[in-house]
Design a protein around this motif. Structure first.
Motif, PDB file in Angstrom:
ATOM      1  N   LEU A  39       1.124  -1.125  -0.077  1.00 16.61           N
ATOM      2  CA  LEU A  39       0.082   0.231  -0.079  1.00 16.61           C
ATOM      3  C   LEU A  39       1.619   0.967   0.120  1.00 16.61           C
ATOM      4  CD1 LEU A  39      -2.744  -0.903   2.885  1.00 16.61           C
ATOM      5  CD2 LEU A  39      -2.630  -1.249  -0.133  1.00 16.61           C
ATOM      6  N   TRP A  70       1.423   4.435  -2.316  1.00 14.77           N
ATOM      7  CA  TRP A  70       0.446   5.588  -2.752  1.00 14.77           C
ATOM      8  C   TRP A  70       2.378   6.202  -2.671  1.00 14.77           C
ATOM      9  CZ3 TRP A  70       3.689   8.437   1.568  1.00 14.77           C
ATOM     10  CH2 TRP A  70       3.582   9.948   1.102  1.00 14.77           C
ATOM     11  N   ARG A  71       3.463   6.164  -2.979  1.00 17.97           N
ATOM     12  CA  ARG A  71       4.328   6.270  -3.183  1.00 17.97           C
ATOM     13  C   ARG A  71       4.323   6.848  -4.889  1.00 17.97           C
ATOM     14  NH1 ARG A  71       5.972  10.449  -0.854  1.00 17.97           N
ATOM     15  NH2 ARG A  71       7.129  10.165  -2.601  1.00 17.97           N
TER      16      ARG A  71
END
Length: 383
Positions: free
Chosen positions: A299, A303-304
């Motif tokens: 996750l 996200w990055r």
């Protein structure tokens, strides 16, 4: 100079502050660390899950670890090289690469190497590779390029079809022998087009078309329909043995697991536990806590990538990153869903962790593309 009014102190300070700002190339070290962590963790788990099998087969418990480490090192080198290249160069090459990969996928169907009942590999001397892994990268680059060109009109059905035509040909060739990878590639195409033109009706139509297409592939081969029966009642079929053993592994791990290297199910109960069912051994050895941590790292990786896509300097860069996000997120979801018997069994490795040289090399090249896009993000640094 005569007649010129001296600048006020406030204006001079403002001008000095603006000139002191320098546009600086950005490099996402956080993303790089996450990727390297996943690769290192994957090597540890590959050794843990494969040492018993490797000892029996080749009398070398580190056999699979050594092979995976070689491809991981090559992949990291390729990732760093790709990260330093301007991602815009792939625009000129995307059509050539797409035609080439379609040709390779067609050759696989004619003269590919059989593995576990499916023809997915090409053999070149002692070297064996899976063109479908390279196809994921090519589909991302080509679809992102075409979507960028036709972004203003991609809401039109004929334009959308033009963007997706060649990638869907590749998807059809892949799905003939590897339906799960075909689904992943189709998801990449869908998400790139949806992000370019987020029209719900259009997205629903594309989704229905893909589902119908996959339904045709299910009906075309009886063994695929048998997987649904095995999924619903694994205890009644011989092919459900692996699913049951994986569920035993997941359940026996408890909260904190039995300890790294202490899995019982990897001792021949889960066939080739270092491949598609590696997540079940993670659950057994590291428990629910370890499994949640692994999911959490994925996750964080996603996200990055999303942050990079949102900050990308142009649409093409953003769509490349979105394609990579689609690939990794869908593949992680399918792998975990199969291991937990949430969906019918199918062969999809866990990204960066499962054993597979071609797979990890391709994933690292994709991360190189993401880092390449990140390097074009301009940040202002004050001195």
């Amino acid at each position: 100079m005569a007649g010129r009014k001296p600048q006020s102190r406030k204006k001079r300070m403002k001008k000095d502050k603006e000139t002191s700002r320098k546009a600086t190339a950005y490099f996402d070290y956080t993303l790089l660390f996450i990727v390297l962590f996943l690769v290192a963790f994957g090597l540890v788990i590959v050794f843990s899950t494969s040492s018993y099998t490797a000892e029996l087969k080749v009398n070398d418990p580190a056999y699979y670890l050594k092979r995976q480490a070689v491809f991981a090192c090559l992949g990291i080198a390729a990732m760093l090289i790709t990260a330093r290249l301007d991602y815009h160069i792939w625009k000129k090459l995307s059509l050539i690469m797409m035609v080439a990969i379609i040709g390779l996928l067609a050759i696989v169907l004619v003269m590919g190497t059989d593995a576990n009942g499916s023809v997915r590999w090409l053999q070149l001397g002692s070297f064996q590779f899976q063109p479908s892994e390279a196809a994921k990268i090519v589909i991302i680059l080509y679809t992102a390029h075409m979507a960028t060109i036709w972004a203003a009109r991609i809401g039109e059905v004929k334009v959308m079809a033009r963007v997706a035509a060649l990638p869907l040909v590749a998807v059809g060739l892949i799905a003939t022998e590897n339906l799960s990878t075909g689904i992943i590639c189709a998801a990449i195409i869908l998400l790139i087009i949806f992000v370019t033109s987020p029209k719900i009706a259009q997205f629903v139509i594309m989704g229905i078309a893909v589902v119908l297409l996959m339904g045709v592939f299910l009906l075309a081969a009886s063994y695929r329909l048998d997987r649904i029966k095995v999924w619903l009642h694994p205890e009644q079929y011989e092919r459900g043995y692996q699913t049951l053993q994986a569920l035993y592994a997941v359940g026996s791990g408890g909260i904190f697991g039995k300890g790294l290297g202490q899995s019982i199910q990897k001792l021949g109960f889960i066939p080739e536990s270092h491949n598609d069912y590696i997540f079940s051994v993670i659950c057994e050895e590291l428990g629910l806590f370890g499994a949640i941590c692994v999911i959490g790292v994925f996750l964080l990786l996603i996200w990055r990538c999303v942050m990079i896509a949102m900050s990308a300097p142009d649409l093409y860069g953003a769509l490349i990153v979105i394609g990579v996000v689609a690939h990794i997120s869908v593949q992680v979801c399918i792998n975990i869903a199969v291991v937990t018997n949430t969906i019918p069994p199918t062969g999809v490795p866990l990204p960066f962790i499962s054993y597979g040289g071609t797979a990890i090399f391709g994933l690292l090249v994709e991360m190189g593309l993401v880092l390449s896009v990140a390097r074009k993000i301009n940040v202002h640094k004050e001195y």
